[in-house]
Design an enzyme around this catalytic site. Structure first.
Site, PDB file in Angstrom:
ATOM      1  N   SER A  62       7.056  -2.717   0.694  1.00  0.00           N
ATOM      2  CA  SER A  62       8.386  -3.075   0.180  1.00  0.00           C
ATOM      3  C   SER A  62       8.620  -2.693  -1.285  1.00  0.00           C
ATOM      4  O   SER A  62       9.757  -2.770  -1.749  1.00  0.00           O
ATOM      5  CB  SER A  62       8.625  -4.573   0.344  1.00  0.00           C
ATOM      6  OG  SER A  62       8.848  -4.877   1.691  1.00  0.00           O
ATOM      7  N   LYS A  65      11.326  -0.296  -1.931  1.00  0.00           N
ATOM      8  CA  LYS A  65      12.741  -0.689  -1.946  1.00  0.00           C
ATOM      9  C   LYS A  65      13.350  -0.508  -3.336  1.00  0.00           C
ATOM     10  O   LYS A  65      14.553  -0.307  -3.481  1.00  0.00           O
ATOM     11  CB  LYS A  65      12.890  -2.144  -1.459  1.00  0.00           C
ATOM     12  CG  LYS A  65      12.543  -2.266   0.034  1.00  0.00           C
ATOM     13  CD  LYS A  65      12.434  -3.702   0.510  1.00  0.00           C
ATOM     14  CE  LYS A  65      12.043  -3.721   1.991  1.00  0.00           C
ATOM     15  NZ  LYS A  65      11.573  -5.008   2.478  1.00  0.00           N
ATOM     16  N   TYR A 189      13.121   4.324   6.884  1.00  0.00           N
ATOM     17  CA  TYR A 189      12.671   3.077   6.251  1.00  0.00           C
ATOM     18  C   TYR A 189      11.157   2.901   6.383  1.00  0.00           C
ATOM     19  O   TYR A 189      10.473   2.556   5.416  1.00  0.00           O
ATOM     20  CB  TYR A 189      13.443   1.892   6.864  1.00  0.00           C
ATOM     21  CG  TYR A 189      12.898   0.548   6.475  1.00  0.00           C
ATOM     22  CD1 TYR A 189      12.987   0.096   5.154  1.00  0.00           C
ATOM     23  CD2 TYR A 189      12.262  -0.269   7.409  1.00  0.00           C
ATOM     24  CE1 TYR A 189      12.461  -1.134   4.785  1.00  0.00           C
ATOM     25  CE2 TYR A 189      11.737  -1.501   7.044  1.00  0.00           C
ATOM     26  CZ  TYR A 189      11.829  -1.926   5.733  1.00  0.00           C
ATOM     27  OH  TYR A 189      11.299  -3.131   5.364  1.00  0.00           O
ATOM     28  N   TYR A 241      11.135 -12.292  -2.548  1.00  0.00           N
ATOM     29  CA  TYR A 241      11.734 -13.050  -1.430  1.00  0.00           C
ATOM     30  C   TYR A 241      11.828 -14.535  -1.765  1.00  0.00           C
ATOM     31  O   TYR A 241      12.226 -14.888  -2.870  1.00  0.00           O
ATOM     32  CB  TYR A 241      10.937 -12.818  -0.132  1.00  0.00           C
ATOM     33  CG  TYR A 241      10.542 -11.380   0.013  1.00  0.00           C
ATOM     34  CD1 TYR A 241      11.527 -10.425   0.261  1.00  0.00           C
ATOM     35  CD2 TYR A 241       9.239 -10.955  -0.151  1.00  0.00           C
ATOM     36  CE1 TYR A 241      11.197  -9.083   0.363  1.00  0.00           C
ATOM     37  CE2 TYR A 241       8.908  -9.616  -0.048  1.00  0.00           C
ATOM     38  CZ  TYR A 241       9.882  -8.698   0.200  1.00  0.00           C
ATOM     39  OH  TYR A 241       9.553  -7.379   0.285  1.00  0.00           O
ATOM     40  N   VAL A 259       3.866  -5.978   1.373  1.00  0.00           N
ATOM     41  CA  VAL A 259       2.850  -6.624   2.213  1.00  0.00           C
ATOM     42  C   VAL A 259       1.521  -5.869   2.248  1.00  0.00           C
ATOM     43  O   VAL A 259       0.552  -6.357   2.812  1.00  0.00           O
ATOM     44  CB  VAL A 259       3.299  -6.887   3.675  1.00  0.00           C
ATOM     45  CG1 VAL A 259       4.312  -8.001   3.750  1.00  0.00           C
ATOM     46  CG2 VAL A 259       3.791  -5.630   4.344  1.00  0.00           C
TER      47      VAL A 259
HETATM   48  O1  DON Z   1       9.464  -3.773   7.223  1.00  0.00           O
HETATM   49  C1  DON Z   1       8.383  -4.319   7.071  1.00  0.00           C
HETATM   50  O2  DON Z   1       8.096  -5.357   7.617  1.00  0.00           O
HETATM   51  C2  DON Z   1       7.403  -3.654   6.130  1.00  0.00           C
HETATM   52  N1  DON Z   1       7.486  -2.228   6.243  1.00  0.00           N
HETATM   53  C3  DON Z   1       7.669  -4.004   4.697  1.00  0.00           C
HETATM   54  C4  DON Z   1       7.627  -5.454   4.434  1.00  0.00           C
HETATM   55  C5  DON Z   1       7.174  -5.848   3.082  1.00  0.00           C
HETATM   56  O3  DON Z   1       6.446  -5.186   2.381  1.00  0.00           O
HETATM   57  C6  DON Z   1       7.566  -7.202   2.726  1.00  0.00           C
HETATM   58  N2  DON Z   1       6.867  -7.597   1.567  1.00  0.00           N
HETATM   59  N3  DON Z   1       6.343  -8.398   1.044  1.00  0.00           N
END
Ligand code: DON
Length: 307
Positions: A62, A65, A189, A241, A259
Site C-alpha cells: 500500500s 498508493k 492495482y 488506516y 502489509v
Molecule cells: O489490496 C491489498 O490488499 C494489498 N495489495 C495492499 C494492502 C495493504 O498494503 C494494506 N496495508 N497496510
C-alpha cells in the site's frame, strides 16, 4: 550521528521477541522471514544512511498508493477529488462499509477502495500495460533507480485472491464511480502493490515530499509544492488506516504503511525515512517498523509537532 542512531535502532530491533504477525491473506507474502528489519534515511543533500536489512527487497504494497496519488494529482489536479475523498476512514484498509453510505465514493486515496478509484482515474482509456509502465517509470524516476521492478508472482497471487478488492471495485462501479473494467483496474492495482523495493530505494523515493515536491538530490521537480504539502497531510491523516491516530500520536510524522511490513515516513525539510519489518500489528501496520520510528523521532526530535 544519524548513522549511529540507525545502528542503535537496528541493534535494538534485532533482539525484539514480539515481532507481530506476517500478512498471510496474500499467500505469496506469508513466507517472508519475520526476523528481518531494515531502516534507511535519505536527506535532501543526497546522503542515504542505512542499517539492518536496508538493501533487502520487499513488497511495498500500500505504500504504492502515495505514488499513484502523486501521479493522479499531477494528471487531474483537483478534478481527482470528484473520484475520491480526503477524510480519514477510521476503518480497516479493505473495509466496504462506508462505501455504501457514501454512494461508492471512497473516503480517501490511501485505503484500498480509494487507490482503486485513483487507478481508474489515471487510466484514461489506456491499456493496463501502458499504465503499469507509467507507474513503474514514476517509481524509478523518484528513487533515481532503474533496477526497480514488479514482483509478478506477488501480483499474480493477489489477482488470484482478489475477491475482497473485486467486491470493493464492483460496488463502486455499481454507483457509476469507476469507468474501466474491474479486472483491468485490479491488474494495475495489484502490480503497483507488487513493486519490490529496499528501504534504501524507498527512502530516496520519498525525497520529493521532504522538499516541497522537488527531489533535491536529483533536481527533479516531481509535483507542485502545494500538492506535496497536501500529500503529506493525507499521509498523516489516512496513511495507517484505523491506526492513523495512533501513528500520529506515537510518531508525529506523515507516513504510509503496507502489509509487506514497510513504512515510508516523511520529516518535512529533514529527511525521508523507510523502515521494514514484516510482522504486523493487529491493524496491519509493521510492529517493529512503528517502534523503530518512535525511537528515531525521540532521538532526532523530528516531528511536525515539535521544533
Ligand atoms: O489490496 C491489498 O490488499 C494489498 N495489495 C495492499 C494492502 C495493504 O498494503 C494494506 N496495508 N497496510
Amino acid at each position: 550521528m544519524m548513522q549511529q542512531i540507525l545502528d542503535d535502532i537496528a541493534e535494538q530491533m534485532a533482539i525484539e521477541t514480539k515481532r507481530g504477525k506476517v500478512a498471510d491473506y496474500i499467500p505469496q507474502l506469508a513466507h517472508v522471514d519475520p526476523s528481518q528489519f531494515g531502516i534507511a534515511v535519505a536527506t535532501p543533500d543526497g546522503q542515504v544512511y542505512a542499517a539492518g536489512d536496508a538493501s533487502t527487497l520487499f513488497s511495498i504494497q500500500s505504500i504504492s498508493k502515495v505514488f499513484t496519488l502523486t501521479i493522479g494529482l499531477n494528471k487531474l489536479g483537483s478534478e481527482l477529488w470528484t473520484h475520491v475523498g480526503r477524510e480519514p476512514s477510521g476503518d480497516p484498509f479493505n473495509s466496504i462499509t462506508i462505501l455504501e453510505y457514501e454512494a461508492g465514493r471512497p473516503r480517501n486515496p490511501l485505503i484500498n477502495a480509494g487507490a482503486i478509484a485513483v487507478v481508474d482515474a489515471i487510466m484514461m482509456g489506456r491499456q493496463p500495460k501502458t499504465v503499469m509502465t507509467e507507474i513503474l517509470q514514476f517509481v524509478r524516476s523518484v528513487s533515481d533507480d532503474d533496477s526497480i521492478g514488479f514482483d509478478h508472482k506477488v501480483a499474480a497471487s493477489e489477482m488470484q485472491h482478489r475477491d475482497r478488492n473485486a467486491a470493493l471495485a464492483h460496488f463502486m462501479k455499481s454507483f457509476g464511480n469507476l469507468e474501466h473494467e474491474v479486472d483491468e483496474i485490479l491488474d494495475i492495482y495489484f502490480h503497483q502493490c507488487s513493486v519490490a523495493m529496499s528501504c534504501e530505494q524507498l527512502a530516496r523515493a520519498g525525497l520529493f515530499l521532504v522538499s516541497n515536491g522537488i527531489n533535491q538530490a536529483t533536481g527533479v521537480k516531481v509535483i507542485k509544492p502545494q500538492q506535496s504539502r497536501r500529500i503529506n497531510s493525507l499521509m498523516m491523516m489516512c496513511g495507517h488506516y484505523d491506526g492513523s491516530g495512533e501513528f500520529a500520536y506515537q510518531v508525529g510524522l506523515p507516513g504510509k504503511s503496507g502489509v509487506g511490513g514497510g513504512i515510508l515516513t516523511i520529516a518535512p525539510g529533514k529527511g525521508s525515512i523507510a523502515v521494514w519489518s514484516p510482522g504486523l500489528n493487529p491493524v496491519g501496520n509493521s510492529k517493529l517498523g512503528t517502534k523503530a520510528l518512535q525511537l528515531l523521532v525521540e532521538k532526532t526530535g523530528w516531528s511536525v509537532f515539535a521544533n
